[in-house]
Motif scaffolding. Structure first.
Motif, PDB file in Angstrom:
ATOM      1  N   UNK A  77       0.777  -1.266  -0.172  1.00 62.17           N
ATOM      2  CA  UNK A  77       0.086   0.006   0.053  1.00 62.17           C
ATOM      3  C   UNK A  77       0.931   1.208  -0.012  1.00 62.17           C
ATOM      4  N   UNK A  78       0.336   2.261  -0.569  1.00 63.40           N
ATOM      5  CA  UNK A  78       1.185   3.617  -0.682  1.00 63.40           C
ATOM      6  C   UNK A  78       0.215   4.670  -0.646  1.00 63.40           C
ATOM      7  N   UNK A  79       0.906   5.850  -0.544  1.00 64.59           N
ATOM      8  CA  UNK A  79      -0.043   6.976  -0.596  1.00 64.59           C
ATOM      9  C   UNK A  79       0.136   7.601  -2.257  1.00 64.59           C
ATOM     10  N   UNK A  80      -1.051   8.305  -2.659  1.00 65.90           N
ATOM     11  CA  UNK A  80      -0.784   9.107  -3.804  1.00 65.90           C
ATOM     12  C   UNK A  80      -0.037  10.306  -3.836  1.00 65.90           C
ATOM     13  N   UNK A  81       0.517  10.884  -4.450  1.00 67.35           N
ATOM     14  CA  UNK A  81       0.998  12.240  -4.411  1.00 67.35           C
ATOM     15  C   UNK A  81      -0.130  13.074  -4.028  1.00 67.35           C
ATOM     16  N   UNK A 100       1.886   7.141 -13.695  1.00 70.57           N
ATOM     17  CA  UNK A 100       3.318   7.090 -13.479  1.00 70.57           C
ATOM     18  C   UNK A 100       3.764   6.774 -12.172  1.00 70.57           C
ATOM     19  N   UNK A 101       3.246   7.244 -11.094  1.00 75.59           N
ATOM     20  CA  UNK A 101       3.667   6.887  -9.567  1.00 75.59           C
ATOM     21  C   UNK A 101       3.473   5.288  -9.458  1.00 75.59           C
ATOM     22  N   UNK A 102       2.575   4.585 -10.078  1.00 69.62           N
ATOM     23  CA  UNK A 102       2.478   3.311  -9.855  1.00 69.62           C
ATOM     24  C   UNK A 102       3.514   2.214 -10.812  1.00 69.62           C
ATOM     25  N   UNK A 103       3.720   2.849 -11.957  1.00 67.14           N
ATOM     26  CA  UNK A 103       4.874   2.382 -12.729  1.00 67.14           C
ATOM     27  C   UNK A 103       5.968   2.545 -12.233  1.00 67.14           C
TER      28      UNK A 103
END
Length: 293
Positions: A77-81, A100-103
């Protein structure tokens, strides 16, 4: 940690190295800045990536992240920009940035693909965009009350079309209206007071309001029917879940999404609102585990 104080400014924390050092979890530098993330489960388990919604950060998966790791999956899990503990770059917060963040994150963490994506609300839309753009990177797709098919509320016109007014409205009232709106995600908000209280810390970090307004102004939440039309032509196993009493994105919209995704396994979660995985994890986790396995 640098704290700035201006009149009407409640974004008093600048997310810098000293601030990040005090935050649990991990950070990694990507193209557009630092991203906060957390992983769990066996390293060789099937990768499951959780994607947050419009503004609620990683705690959205508080009742799902570890249970799926315990079931043998490698969860991320991560936080969106612009949200949670991730950076707030001064960019357009639209499909290209979120994709792009996921890639970048998959590449930086050396995660083997294809992966299984689980997205809630706007996260379901972002997951669908990612699947359309990179079908070879996706194994299975689970969408929970995904956004993108709503009508644009009249009261948002001023926020979207009048830049100065939008900034002023959020500066003066966003600290009240945004958290109270989050309570509406739940069918029984009184049972989950932490859902709103956990939302508040991110609002103190400089750039939060700018990111929220930019996302609204891209209209990603409202003009994305074509995303599901394209996904409906793809050969990607899809699970589509919807809370029966979702007031944020009503079940009638869920039925429209289902028509566009004929390949989807359609399930309605009883006694739940917009985030059924948060309110009814005992049901949703079992469905996710069965679907991904």
């Amino acid at each position: 940690m640098t704290r700035r104080r201006f009149a009407f400014n409640r974004e008093t924390i600048q997310l810098d190295d000293s601030e990040r050092a005090s935050i649990p979890g991990s950070f990694i530098k990507l193209t557009d800045g630092y991203t906060w993330y957390e992983q769990a489960g066996p390293i060789n388990g099937k990768p499951v990536i959780f994607i947050n919604g419009f503004s609620v950060p990683h705690y959205l998966w508080e009742h799902t992240f570890q249970p799926l790791a315990d079931a043998g999956f490698r969860t991320l899990r991560f936080d969106h920009f612009g949200r949670g503990w991730s950076d707030r770059p001064d960019v357009v917060y639209g499909p290209d940035l979120f994709d792009r963040q996921i890639v970048d994150l998959l590449q930086a963490l050396h995660i083997e693909t294809p992966v299984n994506l689980v997205g809630s609300s706007m996260g379901g839309l972002v997951a669908s965009i990612f699947a359309n753009r990179h079908p070879d990177l996706v194994d299975r797709l689970a969408l929970i009350d995904p956004a993108g098919m709503m009508n644009l509320p009249v009261y948002l016109q001023s926020l979207l079309l009048t830049p100065i007014l939008g900034e002023l409205i959020l500066a003066l009232s966003g600290h009240r209206t945004l958290p109270s709106g989050m309570a509406g995600d739940l069918l029984y908000p009184e049972r989950f007071p932490q859902y709103v209280s956990d939302y508040l810390p991110q609002m103190q970090i400089e750039g939060f309001r700018r990111a929220i307004l930019s996302t609204l102004r891209t209209r990603i939440l409202f003009n994305s029917r074509s995303v599901y039309e394209q996904l409906g032509q793809a050969d990607i196993p899809t699970l589509l879940l919807w809370g029966r009493f979702d007031q944020t994105i009503p079940l009638t919209i869920g039925e429209e999404v289902h028509k566009l995704l004929p390949q989807a396994n359609w399930r309605v979660i009883e006694d739940a609102g917009h985030v059924p995985h948060y309110e009814r994890p005992e049901l949703v986790n079992e469905m996710l585990i069965e679907f991904i396995k």
